[in-house]
Motif scaffolding. Structure first.
Motif, PDB file in Angstrom:
ATOM      1  N   UNK A  49      11.044  11.476   2.893  1.00  0.00           N
ATOM      2  CA  UNK A  49      11.065  10.187   3.603  1.00  0.00           C
ATOM      3  C   UNK A  49       9.982  10.150   4.674  1.00  0.00           C
ATOM      4  N   UNK A  50       8.943  10.967   4.521  1.00  0.00           N
ATOM      5  CA  UNK A  50       7.924  11.117   5.570  1.00  0.00           C
ATOM      6  C   UNK A  50       7.188   9.821   5.857  1.00  0.00           C
ATOM      7  N   UNK A  51       6.934   9.012   4.831  1.00  0.00           N
ATOM      8  CA  UNK A  51       6.201   7.752   5.033  1.00  0.00           C
ATOM      9  C   UNK A  51       7.092   6.541   4.776  1.00  0.00           C
ATOM     10  N   UNK A  52       8.381   6.718   4.946  1.00  0.00           N
ATOM     11  CA  UNK A  52       9.328   5.628   4.704  1.00  0.00           C
ATOM     12  C   UNK A  52       9.403   4.745   5.939  1.00  0.00           C
ATOM     13  N   UNK A  53       8.811   3.567   5.865  1.00  0.00           N
ATOM     14  CA  UNK A  53       8.867   2.610   6.957  1.00  0.00           C
ATOM     15  C   UNK A  53      10.116   1.725   6.802  1.00  0.00           C
ATOM     16  N   UNK A  54      10.298   0.805   7.726  1.00  0.00           N
ATOM     17  CA  UNK A  54      11.478  -0.056   7.674  1.00  0.00           C
ATOM     18  C   UNK A  54      11.491  -0.921   6.414  1.00  0.00           C
ATOM     19  N   UNK A  55      10.315  -1.414   6.025  1.00  0.00           N
ATOM     20  CA  UNK A  55      10.245  -2.222   4.809  1.00  0.00           C
ATOM     21  C   UNK A  55      10.639  -1.409   3.582  1.00  0.00           C
ATOM     22  N   UNK A  56      10.122  -0.188   3.488  1.00  0.00           N
ATOM     23  CA  UNK A  56      10.438   0.674   2.350  1.00  0.00           C
ATOM     24  C   UNK A  56      11.923   1.036   2.360  1.00  0.00           C
ATOM     25  N   UNK A  57      12.467   1.360   3.519  1.00  0.00           N
ATOM     26  CA  UNK A  57      13.880   1.731   3.601  1.00  0.00           C
ATOM     27  C   UNK A  57      14.772   0.543   3.253  1.00  0.00           C
ATOM     28  N   UNK A  58      14.384  -0.653   3.687  1.00  0.00           N
ATOM     29  CA  UNK A  58      15.156  -1.840   3.310  1.00  0.00           C
ATOM     30  C   UNK A  58      15.152  -2.053   1.811  1.00  0.00           C
ATOM     31  N   UNK A  59      14.019  -1.831   1.169  1.00  0.00           N
ATOM     32  CA  UNK A  59      13.935  -1.938  -0.295  1.00  0.00           C
ATOM     33  C   UNK A  59      14.822  -0.902  -0.975  1.00  0.00           C
ATOM     34  N   UNK A  60      14.801   0.327  -0.457  1.00  0.00           N
ATOM     35  CA  UNK A  60      15.635   1.398  -1.041  1.00  0.00           C
ATOM     36  C   UNK A  60      17.112   1.062  -0.913  1.00  0.00           C
ATOM     37  N   UNK A  61      17.520   0.589   0.263  1.00  0.00           N
ATOM     38  CA  UNK A  61      18.924   0.232   0.468  1.00  0.00           C
ATOM     39  C   UNK A  61      19.359  -0.878  -0.480  1.00  0.00           C
ATOM     40  N   UNK A  62      18.498  -1.853  -0.682  1.00  0.00           N
ATOM     41  CA  UNK A  62      18.878  -3.024  -1.476  1.00  0.00           C
ATOM     42  C   UNK A  62      18.835  -2.743  -2.974  1.00  0.00           C
ATOM     43  N   UNK A  92       0.829  -1.201   0.000  1.00  0.00           N
ATOM     44  CA  UNK A  92       0.000   0.000   0.000  1.00  0.00           C
ATOM     45  C   UNK A  92       0.867   1.256   0.000  1.00  0.00           C
ATOM     46  N   UNK A  93       1.905   1.262   0.850  1.00  0.00           N
ATOM     47  CA  UNK A  93       2.761   2.447   0.952  1.00  0.00           C
ATOM     48  C   UNK A  93       3.534   2.668  -0.336  1.00  0.00           C
ATOM     49  N   UNK A  94       4.077   1.601  -0.904  1.00  0.00           N
ATOM     50  CA  UNK A  94       4.871   1.764  -2.121  1.00  0.00           C
ATOM     51  C   UNK A  94       3.989   2.168  -3.303  1.00  0.00           C
ATOM     52  N   UNK A  95       2.769   1.653  -3.353  1.00  0.00           N
ATOM     53  CA  UNK A  95       1.882   1.976  -4.466  1.00  0.00           C
ATOM     54  C   UNK A  95       1.361   3.405  -4.405  1.00  0.00           C
ATOM     55  N   UNK A  96       1.314   3.990  -3.202  1.00  0.00           N
ATOM     56  CA  UNK A  96       0.741   5.322  -3.052  1.00  0.00           C
ATOM     57  C   UNK A  96       1.794   6.426  -2.944  1.00  0.00           C
ATOM     58  N   UNK A  97       2.818   6.227  -2.113  1.00  0.00           N
ATOM     59  CA  UNK A  97       3.775   7.311  -1.845  1.00  0.00           C
ATOM     60  C   UNK A  97       5.229   6.938  -2.111  1.00  0.00           C
ATOM     61  N   UNK A  98       5.529   5.621  -2.167  1.00  0.00           N
ATOM     62  CA  UNK A  98       6.915   5.146  -2.273  1.00  0.00           C
ATOM     63  C   UNK A  98       7.803   5.727  -1.176  1.00  0.00           C
ATOM     64  N   UNK A  99       7.204   5.985  -0.025  1.00  0.00           N
ATOM     65  CA  UNK A  99       7.951   6.518   1.108  1.00  0.00           C
ATOM     66  C   UNK A  99       7.936   8.020   1.211  1.00  0.00           C
ATOM     67  N   UNK A 100       7.366   8.702   0.251  1.00  0.00           N
ATOM     68  CA  UNK A 100       7.361  10.160   0.233  1.00  0.00           C
ATOM     69  C   UNK A 100       6.191  10.760   1.002  1.00  0.00           C
ATOM     70  N   UNK A 101       6.081  12.100   0.985  1.00  0.00           N
ATOM     71  CA  UNK A 101       7.031  13.058   0.387  1.00  0.00           C
ATOM     72  C   UNK A 101       8.361  13.075   1.136  1.00  0.00           C
TER      73      UNK A 101
END
Length: 293
Positions: free
Chosen positions: A242-255, A231-240
């Motif tokens: 890094x406001x909605x960047x959760x641990x799952x999203x940050x792990x994806x970004x790092x990898x 849901x988060x990646x489909x709507x904001x991708x962690x934005x605006x």
């Protein structure tokens, strides 16, 4: 002799292949991620993984973005979980009563749970759209200013909570409704004899008896909501930002954006331990509740 031995252990022999398959499918990714967390690797064939020991964990705990992602995860997860629990229990109590059209109401209410999260995320992007979205149209219709739901740092996580609450409250409701059907009737009959009101029966009989069921629903939803990614990646991708960047999203970004596989693996190991710790804590609480009840 062999036939007798197999007959006694038939249930284990039949289930062993499936059990081994599940263990391998779970154990291998966990073990591989744990091993990779001690290496530095950019996913390049030209530069093989380099052993760095605990450096990835040290760098992770010094990373301010990690702590921000942890805070965003906690804010989103526990906020959505609290609302889903309260709403799920309340709606289950309403749907448990007899009224005309109850079957249709149950079917309609459970529909969001079977929807594809990514597809629903894209639909909610249109609903939250600043200029033509339904929510802002409703606000303007009653004389209020439109909001930047997914584009505002202060509003983005509550807006994402609304999506999760809308989709997964039915799951809590379904579990609680199942629990309501198993409640014994003797306490209610005794309460009727004593002249107890409906509110008294709710607070002193129904909710205490439902406590293990509610804790089960909370545990299942906590495991799921804390890992929310689609849901988060489909709507904001962690934005605006890094406001909605959760641990799952940050792990994806790092990898897959920074190609820091070792650092991403260390984050996932910490995340796994966090989820396991919370789950075990809820299991202990549920067992204590069952013993006390």
């Amino acid at each position: 002799m062999l036939a007798s031995w197999m007959e006694k252990r038939f249930k284990w022999i039949v289930t062993l292949p499936a059990l081994l398959f599940v263990l391998v499918m779970m154990a291998f990714p966990i073990a591989y991620t744990l091993r990779l967390s001690f290496f530095e690797w950019s996913m390049s064939a030209a530069s093989p993984p380099k052993w760095v020991g605990l450096d990835n964990y040290i760098a992770l705990f010094k990373d301010g973005r990690f702590w921000h992602a942890l805070g965003a995860t906690a804010y989103f997860s526990f906020g959505a979980l609290a609302a889903e629990t309260v709403l799920g229990v309340a709606i289950a109590l309403l749907l448990h009563r007899e009224f005309r059209g109850r079957g249709l109401a149950k079917t309609i209410f459970l529909l969001p749970m079977v929807a594809t999260p990514v597809a629903m995320g894209l639909v909610w992007v249109l609903i939250y759209e600043p200029t033509n979205g339904i929510f802002n149209a409703l606000l303007q219709a009653i004389g209020l200013k439109p909001l930047h739901w997914l584009g505002s740092i202060g509003q983005v996580i509550p807006s994402l909570m609304v999506i999760d609450i809308w989709q997964w409250t039915p799951m809590v409701c379904l579990i609680v409704m199942a629990g309501l059907t198993t409640l014994p009737q003797e306490p209610y009959e005794s309460a009727d004899v004593d002249g107890a009101s409906r509110r008294q029966k709710l607070w002193y009989i129904t909710l205490p008896l439902l406590r293990p069921t509610i804790l089960t629903a909370v545990m299942l939803r906590l495991i799921d909501v804390i890992k929310t990614f689609d849901i988060i990646y489909a709507t904001t991708q962690g934005g605006p930002g890094t406001a909605s960047e959760t641990l799952n999203i940050y792990g994806y970004v790092l990898a897959f954006q920074y190609f820091k596989l070792g650092l991403a693996s260390s984050l996932l190991v910490v995340f796994f331990l966090l989820v396991m710790g919370l789950t075990l804590a809820l299991i202990v609480v549920r067992r204590n509740t069952e013993v006390s009840s």
